[in-house]
Design an enzyme around this catalytic site. Sequence first.
Site, PDB file in Angstrom:
ATOM      1  N   LYS B  79      -8.329  35.045  13.684  1.00  0.00           N
ATOM      2  CA  LYS B  79      -8.486  36.161  12.733  1.00  0.00           C
ATOM      3  C   LYS B  79      -7.857  37.419  13.319  1.00  0.00           C
ATOM      4  O   LYS B  79      -7.969  37.668  14.526  1.00  0.00           O
ATOM      5  CB  LYS B  79      -9.975  36.365  12.440  1.00  0.00           C
ATOM      6  N   SER B 154     -14.939  38.106   5.013  1.00  0.00           N
ATOM      7  CA  SER B 154     -13.635  38.676   5.297  1.00  0.00           C
ATOM      8  C   SER B 154     -12.718  37.721   6.043  1.00  0.00           C
ATOM      9  O   SER B 154     -11.533  37.988   6.164  1.00  0.00           O
ATOM     10  CB  SER B 154     -13.797  39.954   6.104  1.00  0.00           C
ATOM     11  N   SER B 178     -19.197  36.843   6.938  1.00  0.00           N
ATOM     12  CA  SER B 178     -17.746  36.705   6.830  1.00  0.00           C
ATOM     13  C   SER B 178     -17.162  35.401   7.372  1.00  0.00           C
ATOM     14  O   SER B 178     -15.962  35.161   7.219  1.00  0.00           O
ATOM     15  CB  SER B 178     -17.061  37.889   7.510  1.00  0.00           C
TER      16      SER B 178
END
Lengths: 90, 485
Positions: B79, B154, B178
């Site tokens: 990420k 996210s 997330s």
Amino acid sequence: MEQVEHVALLARLALTPEEKELYSRQLSAILEYARKLEELDVSDVPPTAHVLPLRNVLRQDQVGAHMPPEEALANAPEREENYFKVPRIV
Amino acid sequence: MDFHYLTAHEIARLYRRRELSASEMTVAVFSRIEELEDRLHAYITLNKEQALAKAREVDQKLARGEDLPPLAGIPVAIKDNICTKGLRTTCASRILYNFVPPYNATVVEKLMANDVVIIGKTNMDEFAMGSSTENSGFHPTANPWDTSRVPGGSSGGSAAAVASGEAVLALGSDTGGSIRQPAAFCGVVGLKPTYGAVSRFGLVAFASSLDQIGPLARDVTDCALLLQAIAGHDPKDSTSAPRPVPDYQAALRRELKGIKVGLPREYMGQGIDPAVRQVVEQAARQLESLGAVIEETNLPHIEYAVPAYYLIATAEASSNLARYDGVRYGLRSQQSADVMDMFMHTRSQGFGAEVKRRIMLGTYALSAGYYDAYYLRAMKVRTLIRQDLLRALEQFDCLLCPATVTPAFKQGEKVADPLQMYLADITTIPVNLAGLPGIAVPAGQAGGLPVGIQLIGRPFGEDLLLGVAHAFEQSTSHHKLRPQL
């Protein structure tokens, strides 16, 4: 609106008139929703800032290897020698 | 051979039998990315040359007969809020569009020590603020199961990459759900570890008392393998817990007979999609058939979790994001007469709408006159929520609930209404407030879209969670379903 402008200044954000109007509406709605917390009596409840019982995690105060200035400054938008350069302050 | 949907443990077996090389696998992943990325936009930055070089290095080690770690040569996506030395790390924000970290996050160091192949940096909601990956400063990511829908957020880029075959494993971060919410929306396994179980050093901070890095994978075994590689105490992170790391692979062999699973009533009430409720009820029956004892329980303060979370998270965010001022790194506005002007314009040009909204909310909640009414009260409510969960977990080994209240929603459906978007995290937020571990596992479908269940465990009880999730997974076939792309 005045309050939005004050908070924006504290947060160092220059908002457009459209943003001020939008945030004023949206933040009011979110804060209204947050008032739900007032339903609870929390006068005797201690706050939880952190879930782990860790306190004062310190390392030994010893000189060690550090990042060379060239690497530390590699992302600087502007620099002069080994300093970050910013617009005039005074 | 079609490599796209192999799991890491299957790939590792093929490597050791010389039936597949790390180079072949890495090439296959990049050709998959080339094929799909125009439709999915799961990545912000690719790391092709270094990845291929690393794969060749692993192949040479294998050829020499070296004893390699289980994840050697496995393509992993990271990420884009996790620092990677020499590889751009943007947090999907224009304010960090050009930031190249001079150091690796501890989890990245650990993965490198495990000889993984780092494929690239995945898309996300800007600074991990959002539940749909539509708030990226670069481009929205699409759900591989239906590209008109969101992958969740996210860590939507990480979940979409694993679900589509654009990566075998991925790291995400979970502040309010997330990892678990996009895992559920994309039909993969996602685990949010106990706060302190995985180092946060090098994770760009959003809300420091809530953020945790965790794995996304195609099955529970892979999830355990990735967690094993990244977990453990880190002296560089003062919030890291000094505890030994359990053997998560051994934990997968757990029998469910006698395990007590609590089903919180509040999670199954109003607001939950009937199809999701049905999947959770079926999962409960499935666990029962494996020997688990399922009983209802209650968490009386859970309805206060969302407002408490959004006050605490935004307050911490307003403080953490004060560092983006254009002085040391990232964007610097050119239209500045003085330093104050530079701060204001840099931040206004660099941050997107959701980030500004949260900074404003957090600054307000912390400001003089409002601190007690909002922030302090929210922290006290956090105590009540934590007590609810810990009390239930004294009685039960773990809790079962939905990972999300609906399957993946349409792009654009919630993005204009922040409150509706915030409510999308209602099932996951309590776990972060209490610092507990939670895992999302595929458990069914609704209208052709994946639906996930969530298992919540005791502090540092990841081993039990993985064991229960694995037993459930092995007795069903939901984790084997793949999107048609």
